[in-house]
Design a protein around this motif. Sequence first.
Motif, mmCIF file in Angstrom:
data_model
loop_
_atom_site.group_PDB
_atom_site.id
_atom_site.type_symbol
_atom_site.label_atom_id
_atom_site.label_comp_id
_atom_site.label_asym_id
_atom_site.label_seq_id
_atom_site.Cartn_x
_atom_site.Cartn_y
_atom_site.Cartn_z
ATOM 1 N N SER A 268 -0.906 -8.020 2.203
ATOM 2 C CA SER A 268 -0.610 -9.336 2.759
ATOM 3 C C SER A 268 -0.711 -9.332 4.269
ATOM 4 C CB SER A 268 0.802 -9.774 2.351
ATOM 5 O OG SER A 268 1.763 -8.909 2.944
ATOM 6 N N GLN A 269 -0.768 -10.528 4.863
ATOM 7 C CA GLN A 269 -0.799 -10.624 6.322
ATOM 8 C C GLN A 269 0.495 -10.115 6.936
ATOM 9 O OE1 GLN A 269 -1.795 -14.640 7.449
ATOM 10 N NE2 GLN A 269 -4.002 -14.253 7.307
ATOM 11 N N ALA A 270 1.613 -10.272 6.206
ATOM 12 C CA ALA A 270 2.894 -9.819 6.725
ATOM 13 C C ALA A 270 2.993 -8.295 6.723
ATOM 14 C CB ALA A 270 4.031 -10.418 5.907
ATOM 15 N N ASP A 271 2.308 -7.650 5.800
ATOM 16 C CA ASP A 271 2.380 -6.189 5.691
ATOM 17 C C ASP A 271 0.999 -5.650 5.332
ATOM 18 O OD1 ASP A 271 3.406 -3.643 5.639
ATOM 19 O OD2 ASP A 271 4.053 -3.783 3.540
ATOM 20 N N PRO A 272 0.058 -5.739 6.269
ATOM 21 C CA PRO A 272 -1.322 -5.368 5.955
ATOM 22 C C PRO A 272 -1.544 -3.859 5.999
ATOM 23 C CG PRO A 272 -1.192 -6.059 8.226
ATOM 24 C CD PRO A 272 0.189 -6.238 7.642
ATOM 25 N N SER A 273 -2.556 -3.437 5.310
ATOM 26 C CA SER A 273 -3.104 -2.097 5.461
ATOM 27 C C SER A 273 -4.627 -2.248 5.504
ATOM 28 C CB SER A 273 -2.665 -1.179 4.316
ATOM 29 O OG SER A 273 -3.110 -1.700 3.080
ATOM 30 N N TYR A 274 -5.323 -1.160 5.768
ATOM 31 C CA TYR A 274 -6.756 -1.270 6.027
ATOM 32 C C TYR A 274 -7.532 -0.170 5.301
ATOM 33 C CZ TYR A 274 -4.868 -4.120 9.786
ATOM 34 O OH TYR A 274 -4.173 -5.068 10.487
ATOM 35 N N ARG A 275 -8.739 -0.520 4.917
ATOM 36 C CA ARG A 275 -9.672 0.455 4.358
ATOM 37 C C ARG A 275 -10.929 0.459 5.224
ATOM 38 N NH1 ARG A 275 -10.552 -1.504 -0.412
ATOM 39 N NH2 ARG A 275 -12.663 -2.327 -0.070
ATOM 40 N N GLY A 280 -22.177 7.360 5.071
ATOM 41 C CA GLY A 280 -22.139 8.527 4.213
ATOM 42 C C GLY A 280 -21.286 8.314 2.977
ATOM 43 N N GLY A 281 -20.512 7.195 2.972
ATOM 44 C CA GLY A 281 -19.750 6.864 1.776
ATOM 45 C C GLY A 281 -18.278 7.192 1.807
ATOM 46 N N ASP A 282 -17.810 7.950 2.781
ATOM 47 C CA ASP A 282 -16.384 8.266 2.850
ATOM 48 C C ASP A 282 -15.563 7.014 3.130
ATOM 49 O OD1 ASP A 282 -17.015 10.860 2.383
ATOM 50 O OD2 ASP A 282 -16.546 11.597 4.403
ATOM 51 N N VAL A 283 -14.315 7.036 2.693
ATOM 52 C CA VAL A 283 -13.403 5.910 2.891
ATOM 53 C C VAL A 283 -12.096 6.431 3.482
ATOM 54 C CG1 VAL A 283 -12.028 4.130 1.727
ATOM 55 C CG2 VAL A 283 -14.387 4.540 1.004
ATOM 56 N N LEU A 284 -11.565 5.712 4.474
ATOM 57 C CA LEU A 284 -10.271 6.024 5.066
ATOM 58 C C LEU A 284 -9.332 4.854 4.845
ATOM 59 C CD1 LEU A 284 -11.392 7.448 8.555
ATOM 60 C CD2 LEU A 284 -10.799 8.767 6.510
ATOM 61 N N GLU A 285 -8.054 5.152 4.628
ATOM 62 C CA GLU A 285 -7.050 4.101 4.525
ATOM 63 C C GLU A 285 -5.993 4.324 5.592
ATOM 64 O OE1 GLU A 285 -5.522 3.604 0.606
ATOM 65 O OE2 GLU A 285 -7.452 2.916 -0.204
ATOM 66 N N ALA A 286 -5.480 3.215 6.149
ATOM 67 C CA ALA A 286 -4.527 3.319 7.249
ATOM 68 C C ALA A 286 -3.643 2.088 7.296
ATOM 69 C CB ALA A 286 -5.270 3.474 8.580
ATOM 70 N N GLU A 287 -2.473 2.270 7.914
ATOM 71 C CA GLU A 287 -1.579 1.144 8.142
ATOM 72 C C GLU A 287 -1.884 0.440 9.460
ATOM 73 O OE1 GLU A 287 -0.604 3.038 5.003
ATOM 74 O OE2 GLU A 287 -0.095 4.204 6.795
ATOM 75 N N ALA A 288 -2.634 1.097 10.332
ATOM 76 C CA ALA A 288 -2.999 0.500 11.619
ATOM 77 C C ALA A 288 -4.369 1.006 12.037
ATOM 78 C CB ALA A 288 -1.964 0.828 12.689
ATOM 79 N N VAL A 289 -5.148 0.123 12.668
ATOM 80 C CA VAL A 289 -6.475 0.472 13.172
ATOM 81 C C VAL A 289 -6.578 0.010 14.621
ATOM 82 C CG1 VAL A 289 -8.963 0.091 12.953
ATOM 83 C CG2 VAL A 289 -7.542 0.284 10.893
ATOM 84 N N ILE A 290 -7.084 0.886 15.474
ATOM 85 C CA ILE A 290 -7.361 0.542 16.873
ATOM 86 C C ILE A 290 -8.866 0.611 17.082
ATOM 87 C CG2 ILE A 290 -7.050 1.215 19.290
ATOM 88 C CD1 ILE A 290 -4.349 2.421 18.511
ATOM 89 N N LEU A 291 -9.453 -0.476 17.577
ATOM 90 C CA LEU A 291 -10.881 -0.486 17.902
ATOM 91 C C LEU A 291 -11.054 -0.192 19.378
ATOM 92 C CD1 LEU A 291 -12.165 -3.599 15.888
ATOM 93 C CD2 LEU A 291 -12.071 -1.193 15.179
#
Length: 375
Positions: A268-275, A280-291
């Motif tokens: 949800s927008q209130a408690d988002p996470s990111y993929r 190469g196909g690898d996937v990372l998951e995180a609670e926060a992303v910095i660009l």
Amino acid sequence: MAAPKRVVIVGGGISGLSAAFALLEQAGSKDAPFQCMVVEGQDYLGGKILTNRRDGVITEGGPDSFLTTKPAALSLCEKLGLSSQLINTNQENAQTFTYSKGRLRQFPQGLISMVPTKVGPLFHSGVLSWAGIVRMGADWIIPRRASTNAEETLAEFFSRRLGSEAFDRLIEPLVSGIYAGDANELSVDATFPHLVELERKHGSLIKGALAMQRARPSHKPNGKARTLFTTLRGGLGDLITSLTERLSAAGVSLRRGTNVRAVHILGSQADPSYRLELEGGDVLEAEAVILATPAYVSASLLRPFDDEVSTFLDQIPYASTMTISMVFPEPEVKRLIRGYGFVVPRVENRSLIAATWSSMKWAERAPAGQCLFRC
């Protein structure tokens, strides 16, 4: 015990590495454990900071120094234990020239944080006309800008305070030498916020610069005053090396040679996470992303879920530059050069924007008997 927060930083230049270091500091002060990975597309870290060492010559592929009027870089060096490696410009060669009206002219002395404060050197340099000098002096009496949320470009700010001739002939070439961008596009608040504060506080750039000079201590606690520009004895690449060593020792994962293809929001927008999808196909998951990527790269990653922000980022222009370093035998060139180098105003319509006699500006940049030039 709560699971450590996962943070992915996209971009391993100085911004991304500094962000990771700041997170380490914040986590330590708040006792908030986290897992951090920096993902960089190139096979090296540091971005535009690229120091090369060969046969006793130190060359910089990107910036060769940083401004001491922006204390963040000095603070970072101190935290990394690099303060003792900082060196000033060689004061015995403290002259800069400008290509103006068909020849090199000595840049007028008396500039404090890029603001002219002495009339005599300006007159004798021939860089400005009498009318241009008088208009520049009017900064003393021109009222400060009324409070507004609207940003000014560097060109608008300096032309309003010092006049268009002073901007074209004095300020613009210095700005181009630092940022290599168009002063008609660069924000003064983003590039020289202390000058905006000088106007706000003193009502005049010249009054403010003179007040800065009077307030400046005659010595530093460690006995070493800093010049306007400073660098590291072994090149700015040492900053990247120290940062990466400190981050690796603290458990930050540094992944090179991998581009992030897409970012997806989960939850949800209130408690988002990111993929994050990697090439190469690898996937990372995180609670926060910095660009920490160039604006156009950030725009492409953000576009699927924030088109408005992506549109703004896409509108940020970038300048394309080339840096060339050359080494000459000292006997062949020493009698022809003086000072640190020269700048070229855009109004001269030349391809070159600046040239630096690096081995005269900085210590230990070339072996004895050799001169290092950079343009």
